[in-house]
Design an enzyme around this catalytic site. Sequence first.
Site, short mmCIF file in Angstrom:
data_model
loop_
_atom_site.label_atom_id
_atom_site.label_comp_id
_atom_site.label_asym_id
_atom_site.label_seq_id
_atom_site.Cartn_x
_atom_site.Cartn_y
_atom_site.Cartn_z
CD GLU A 297 27.48 32.09 -14.98
OE1 GLU A 297 27.07 31.33 -14.06
OE2 GLU A 297 27.92 33.23 -14.79
CG HIS B 160 34.83 35.27 -17.07
ND1 HIS B 160 34.51 36.52 -17.58
CD2 HIS B 160 33.66 34.70 -16.71
CE1 HIS B 160 33.20 36.69 -17.53
NE2 HIS B 160 32.65 35.60 -17.01
#
Length: 339
Positions: free
Chosen positions: A190, A78
Amino acid sequence: MPTPPAAFTTAAPATCLRLHLRASPSSSSAASSSSAVSRSRRRYAPLRCSYSTSEMEAGAGTAMYPLHRSKTIHLVRHAQGIHNVAGEKDYNAYMSEELLDAQLTPLGWSQVDCLREHVTKCGLAKKIELVITSPLLRTMQTAVGVFGGGNYTDGIGASPLMVEGAGQSGCQAISSLNCPPFLAVEACREHMGVHPCDKRSSITKYHTLFPAIDFSLIENDEDVLWKPDVREANESVAARGMKFIDWLWTREEKEIAIVSHSGFLYHTLNMYGKECHPTIAEELGKHFNNCELRSMVLVDRSMLGSGTPTCNFPGKIPDGLDLPSDVADEKRVEEAGKN
């Protein structure tokens, strides 16, 4: 999420890189995840990366596999999130509730624009058949900004990928037309736990912000995987990553973009590189920059993920005599041996 056992090989020119990644059962502890990885290594040791100095010197490290037994995956971290900025200034900021499900910064959106321009110019945007994204705000913003269909126009009869201003973005709505489908998958999140920035919002909320993203694989509306007092261990992240890669073989698509996170990508790729040539291990083991893109080839050696060849042609159409000279030589030697 189905996770059939599968073997994967990533090949680079003049380098033999054989990596067996199998479906790792989910584990609630780092110890059990590490044990599962270790057992797999012992079981599949002959299939893992093998190389020797003589092979390297002779250039004998290349490998060849049928095209239809492979997939190309394009891994993206990201763009810059508000937690990246706050955390670099003060690590303790990662514990702040103000960073809950962190969104992209204005600089992060500029990074998205740069990557979008790159994938368009190099032709990659037209090759992607599916975009898989971690279901956190920053990854979904990155995914739709890079691979989405451009600015959305009201009344066109198709839901937008992202509504205007989603996640304090200040951006225009993004269209779901002229782009691949988008699928949110929990498995490529994550590290989970402790840090509020890594806790997702409800799927109900996401549906309003990202109407055209498919959330059907996510079972719970609220984030039941994130725990306030337990941070997911690195070994568990790596095992989850291998399970995710195995799951990709249940998909029909051959070119898949995956928008994920630094820790997930780092620990997953390091499992590929543990027993490889140091040059390849170093390449795989580097942390991703914000909005960095790396492309990888996965090869299915187990035949579990193999599809039907789409470019192969059987030949002999029209049919005719076709005896290769080398086969004729072999037959002559064989017949001579019988006499």
